[in-house]
Design a protein around this motif. Sequence first.
Motif, PDB file in Angstrom:
ATOM      1  N   GLN A 219       0.835  -1.211   0.000  1.00  0.00           N
ATOM      2  CA  GLN A 219       0.000   0.000   0.000  1.00  0.00           C
ATOM      3  C   GLN A 219       0.864   1.254   0.000  1.00  0.00           C
ATOM      4  OE1 GLN A 219      -2.345   0.437   3.497  1.00  0.00           O
ATOM      5  NE2 GLN A 219      -3.621   2.073   2.683  1.00  0.00           N
ATOM      6  N   ARG A 220       1.855   1.288   0.859  1.00  0.00           N
ATOM      7  CA  ARG A 220       2.731   2.463   0.927  1.00  0.00           C
ATOM      8  C   ARG A 220       3.538   2.639  -0.359  1.00  0.00           C
ATOM      9  NH1 ARG A 220       4.888   1.859   7.204  1.00  0.00           N
ATOM     10  NH2 ARG A 220       2.898   2.470   8.184  1.00  0.00           N
ATOM     11  N   ARG A 221       3.933   1.526  -0.935  1.00  0.00           N
ATOM     12  CA  ARG A 221       4.666   1.599  -2.196  1.00  0.00           C
ATOM     13  C   ARG A 221       3.805   2.210  -3.286  1.00  0.00           C
ATOM     14  NH1 ARG A 221       5.480  -3.329  -2.611  1.00  0.00           N
ATOM     15  NH2 ARG A 221       7.328  -3.399  -1.259  1.00  0.00           N
ATOM     16  N   GLU A 222       2.530   1.791  -3.321  1.00  0.00           N
ATOM     17  CA  GLU A 222       1.626   2.349  -4.325  1.00  0.00           C
ATOM     18  C   GLU A 222       1.333   3.817  -4.062  1.00  0.00           C
ATOM     19  OE1 GLU A 222       0.618   0.957  -7.085  1.00  0.00           O
ATOM     20  OE2 GLU A 222       1.817  -0.817  -6.584  1.00  0.00           O
ATOM     21  N   ILE A 223       1.190   4.186  -2.770  1.00  0.00           N
ATOM     22  CA  ILE A 223       0.965   5.596  -2.446  1.00  0.00           C
ATOM     23  C   ILE A 223       2.156   6.444  -2.886  1.00  0.00           C
ATOM     24  CG2 ILE A 223       0.734   7.224  -0.527  1.00  0.00           C
ATOM     25  CD1 ILE A 223      -0.907   5.092   0.929  1.00  0.00           C
ATOM     26  N   ALA A 224       3.339   5.917  -2.570  1.00  0.00           N
ATOM     27  CA  ALA A 224       4.553   6.659  -2.969  1.00  0.00           C
ATOM     28  C   ALA A 224       4.638   6.783  -4.482  1.00  0.00           C
ATOM     29  CB  ALA A 224       5.786   5.938  -2.430  1.00  0.00           C
ATOM     30  N   ARG A 225       4.267   5.730  -5.190  1.00  0.00           N
ATOM     31  CA  ARG A 225       4.304   5.779  -6.644  1.00  0.00           C
ATOM     32  C   ARG A 225       3.284   6.781  -7.175  1.00  0.00           C
ATOM     33  NH1 ARG A 225       3.658   0.802  -7.502  1.00  0.00           N
ATOM     34  NH2 ARG A 225       5.868   0.260  -7.651  1.00  0.00           N
ATOM     35  N   GLY A 226       2.092   6.798  -6.546  1.00  0.00           N
ATOM     36  CA  GLY A 226       1.076   7.764  -6.964  1.00  0.00           C
ATOM     37  C   GLY A 226       1.510   9.200  -6.720  1.00  0.00           C
ATOM     38  N   LEU A 227       2.135   9.430  -5.537  1.00  0.00           N
ATOM     39  CA  LEU A 227       2.624  10.787  -5.244  1.00  0.00           C
ATOM     40  C   LEU A 227       3.711  11.205  -6.241  1.00  0.00           C
ATOM     41  CD1 LEU A 227       2.790  10.637  -1.336  1.00  0.00           C
ATOM     42  CD2 LEU A 227       1.122  11.856  -2.740  1.00  0.00           C
ATOM     43  N   GLU A 228       4.569  10.245  -6.569  1.00  0.00           N
ATOM     44  CA  GLU A 228       5.647  10.551  -7.522  1.00  0.00           C
ATOM     45  C   GLU A 228       5.069  10.939  -8.874  1.00  0.00           C
ATOM     46  OE1 GLU A 228       9.623   8.389  -9.421  1.00  0.00           O
ATOM     47  OE2 GLU A 228       8.253   7.290  -8.097  1.00  0.00           O
ATOM     48  N   GLU A 229       4.032  10.187  -9.303  1.00  0.00           N
ATOM     49  CA  GLU A 229       3.404  10.508 -10.585  1.00  0.00           C
ATOM     50  C   GLU A 229       2.707  11.859 -10.533  1.00  0.00           C
ATOM     51  OE1 GLU A 229       0.877   7.233 -11.346  1.00  0.00           O
ATOM     52  OE2 GLU A 229       2.514   5.829 -11.841  1.00  0.00           O
ATOM     53  N   SER A 230       2.073  12.173  -9.383  1.00  0.00           N
ATOM     54  CA  SER A 230       1.403  13.473  -9.257  1.00  0.00           C
ATOM     55  C   SER A 230       2.393  14.622  -9.339  1.00  0.00           C
ATOM     56  CB  SER A 230       0.638  13.529  -7.929  1.00  0.00           C
ATOM     57  OG  SER A 230      -0.337  12.524  -7.876  1.00  0.00           O
ATOM     58  N   VAL A 231       3.544  14.464  -8.675  1.00  0.00           N
ATOM     59  CA  VAL A 231       4.573  15.521  -8.716  1.00  0.00           C
ATOM     60  C   VAL A 231       5.094  15.695 -10.136  1.00  0.00           C
ATOM     61  CG1 VAL A 231       6.886  16.140  -7.936  1.00  0.00           C
ATOM     62  CG2 VAL A 231       5.212  15.257  -6.304  1.00  0.00           C
ATOM     63  N   GLU A 232       5.285  14.594 -10.857  1.00  0.00           N
ATOM     64  CA  GLU A 232       5.763  14.681 -12.234  1.00  0.00           C
ATOM     65  C   GLU A 232       4.775  15.418 -13.119  1.00  0.00           C
ATOM     66  OE1 GLU A 232       6.582  10.758 -13.502  1.00  0.00           O
ATOM     67  OE2 GLU A 232       8.406  10.527 -12.291  1.00  0.00           O
ATOM     68  N   VAL A 233       3.455  15.156 -12.923  1.00  0.00           N
ATOM     69  CA  VAL A 233       2.430  15.839 -13.716  1.00  0.00           C
ATOM     70  C   VAL A 233       2.435  17.332 -13.437  1.00  0.00           C
ATOM     71  CG1 VAL A 233      -0.053  16.062 -14.093  1.00  0.00           C
ATOM     72  CG2 VAL A 233       0.983  13.803 -13.956  1.00  0.00           C
ATOM     73  N   LEU A 234       2.544  17.711 -12.145  1.00  0.00           N
ATOM     74  CA  LEU A 234       2.551  19.133 -11.785  1.00  0.00           C
ATOM     75  C   LEU A 234       3.820  19.818 -12.276  1.00  0.00           C
ATOM     76  CD1 LEU A 234       1.067  18.912  -8.176  1.00  0.00           C
ATOM     77  CD2 LEU A 234      -0.080  19.743 -10.226  1.00  0.00           C
ATOM     78  N   ASN A 235       4.935  19.103 -12.258  1.00  0.00           N
ATOM     79  CA  ASN A 235       6.182  19.688 -12.769  1.00  0.00           C
ATOM     80  C   ASN A 235       6.078  20.025 -14.246  1.00  0.00           C
ATOM     81  OD1 ASN A 235       7.491  19.620 -10.327  1.00  0.00           O
ATOM     82  ND2 ASN A 235       8.391  17.593 -10.664  1.00  0.00           N
ATOM     83  N   LYS A 236       5.312  19.216 -14.975  1.00  0.00           N
ATOM     84  CA  LYS A 236       5.171  19.440 -16.405  1.00  0.00           C
ATOM     85  C   LYS A 236       4.402  20.718 -16.710  1.00  0.00           C
ATOM     86  CE  LYS A 236       5.451  14.593 -17.754  1.00  0.00           C
ATOM     87  NZ  LYS A 236       4.736  13.448 -18.358  1.00  0.00           N
ATOM     88  N   VAL A 237       3.553  21.190 -15.778  1.00  0.00           N
ATOM     89  CA  VAL A 237       2.786  22.422 -16.024  1.00  0.00           C
ATOM     90  C   VAL A 237       3.432  23.622 -15.362  1.00  0.00           C
ATOM     91  CG1 VAL A 237       0.648  21.157 -16.320  1.00  0.00           C
ATOM     92  CG2 VAL A 237       1.306  21.917 -14.043  1.00  0.00           C
ATOM     93  N   GLY A 238       4.683  23.473 -14.897  1.00  0.00           N
ATOM     94  CA  GLY A 238       5.426  24.614 -14.363  1.00  0.00           C
ATOM     95  C   GLY A 238       5.381  24.768 -12.863  1.00  0.00           C
ATOM     96  N   ILE A 239       4.897  23.830 -12.130  1.00  0.00           N
ATOM     97  CA  ILE A 239       4.871  23.901 -10.666  1.00  0.00           C
ATOM     98  C   ILE A 239       6.041  23.097 -10.146  1.00  0.00           C
ATOM     99  CG2 ILE A 239       3.550  23.383  -8.590  1.00  0.00           C
ATOM    100  CD1 ILE A 239       1.006  23.620 -10.253  1.00  0.00           C
ATOM    101  N   ASN A 240       6.847  23.764  -9.301  1.00  0.00           N
ATOM    102  CA  ASN A 240       8.031  23.067  -8.804  1.00  0.00           C
ATOM    103  C   ASN A 240       7.645  21.998  -7.791  1.00  0.00           C
ATOM    104  OD1 ASN A 240       7.617  24.341  -6.310  1.00  0.00           O
ATOM    105  ND2 ASN A 240       8.845  26.121  -6.928  1.00  0.00           N
ATOM    106  N   SER A 241       8.637  21.211  -7.366  1.00  0.00           N
ATOM    107  CA  SER A 241       8.374  20.062  -6.495  1.00  0.00           C
ATOM    108  C   SER A 241       7.845  20.476  -5.136  1.00  0.00           C
ATOM    109  CB  SER A 241       9.663  19.244  -6.328  1.00  0.00           C
ATOM    110  OG  SER A 241      10.090  18.751  -7.572  1.00  0.00           O
ATOM    111  N   GLN A 242       8.359  21.583  -4.552  1.00  0.00           N
ATOM    112  CA  GLN A 242       7.911  22.025  -3.227  1.00  0.00           C
ATOM    113  C   GLN A 242       6.468  22.468  -3.272  1.00  0.00           C
ATOM    114  OE1 GLN A 242      10.389  25.055  -1.549  1.00  0.00           O
ATOM    115  NE2 GLN A 242       9.289  25.093   0.418  1.00  0.00           N
ATOM    116  N   GLU A 243       6.122  23.235  -4.301  1.00  0.00           N
ATOM    117  CA  GLU A 243       4.735  23.689  -4.432  1.00  0.00           C
ATOM    118  C   GLU A 243       3.801  22.506  -4.724  1.00  0.00           C
ATOM    119  OE1 GLU A 243       5.086  26.486  -7.517  1.00  0.00           O
ATOM    120  OE2 GLU A 243       5.647  28.167  -6.208  1.00  0.00           O
ATOM    121  N   ALA A 244       4.321  21.589  -5.544  1.00  0.00           N
ATOM    122  CA  ALA A 244       3.493  20.422  -5.853  1.00  0.00           C
ATOM    123  C   ALA A 244       3.197  19.609  -4.601  1.00  0.00           C
ATOM    124  CB  ALA A 244       4.205  19.561  -6.904  1.00  0.00           C
TER     125      ALA A 244
END
Length: 308
Positions: A219-244
Motif C-alpha cells: 500500500q505504501r509503495r503504491e501511495i509513494a508511486r502515486g505521489l511521484e506521478e502526481s509531482v511529475e504531472v505538476l512539474n510538467k505544467v510549471g509547478i516546482n516540487s515544493q509547491e506540488a
Amino acid sequence: MGSFFYIPFIFLGLIILISAFFIVKQQTAVVIERFGKFHSIRHSGLHMKIPLVDRIAGRLSLKIQQLDVIIETKTLDDVFVRLKVSVQYKVIRDKVYDAFYKLDYPHDQITSYVFDVVRAEVPKMKLDDVFVRKDDIAIAVKSELNEAMMTYGYDIIKTLVTDIDPDAQVKEAMNRINASEREKIAAQFEGDAARILIVEKAKAEAESKRLQGQGIADQRREIARGLEESVEVLNKVGINSQEASALIVVTQHYDTLQSIGQETNSNLILLPNSPQAGSQMLNDMVASFTASNQIGEAMKKNKPKKLE
C-alpha cells in the motif's frame, strides 16, 4: 392240589431266567465277576450271565467327563489367588479293567495331581504372569495328569484354567492402577492436542502478520508511486516540487474532511499537531460547544407543537 405245589418253583425259575439277561447302554462298560473274580467286560447291547454265579460288579461310563478343581495358592509376589481348573477326562475303552480295579476314587486322584502341579507352577510366577501364562499352567497340569492317570486307564482329554480370582483388595488395587494409567495416557493426549493447537495458532498469526505487513508495504509503495506521478504531472505544467508537494497535502487534507463529512456516525476529530496551537484549540473547542448549545436551544423553541 399237586399242581399248585410247583407254581412257586415255576415263578422262581422265571425270575432267575429273567435276571440272567441285562442291557448295557451306549458308551457304557459293565464289569462281570464270577464268584467274586473278574470274568468279563460287556459293552452296549443285550447280554446274558449265569444266574447266581455271575454278577454285575460295576458300570463305567466311557463318555468324556469334566471335573472342576478350585485351588488357592500364592504367587511369586506374595498375592493369594484362587484358580479354577477344569479337567476333561474319559475311561479308555481298552483299559476298563485298570480303571475299575486299580483306582477306587478317580476324582480324588485327579484333584490331588491338579493341586500338586498348580501349587508347583504358580508360585514361580507373578500375578500378571499368571493371567498371561494360564495356558502354560493348563499344559503342565495335562502333562502331569496324563502320565499318572494313563496307568489307571484314564485319558486326560484337556485341562483348562477357567477362572483366576485374586484377593478383593488386590483386584481393587489393580483397577486403580489401570485407571491411573488410562488417565495418564488421556492427559498426555490432551497435552499433545493443546500443544498442536498453540503451535498452529502461532503459525497462523505469524502468517497473518507477514501478509498484513506485506499488504501495508505494498500500500505504501503504491501511495509513494502515486505521489511521484502526481509531482511529475505538476512539474510538467510549471509547478516546482515544493509547491506540488504542498498542493498535494492540501488536496488530501480537504479530501479527508469531505470523506468525514459524508459519514453521519463518524467519531473522528482532527486536532492540530502544533504544540503552540494548544490554547487556540481549547478556545475553538469552547466556542464550538457554546455555538452548538445555542443552536440546539433555538431548534427546541422553533419546533412545532403537536395538535391536541
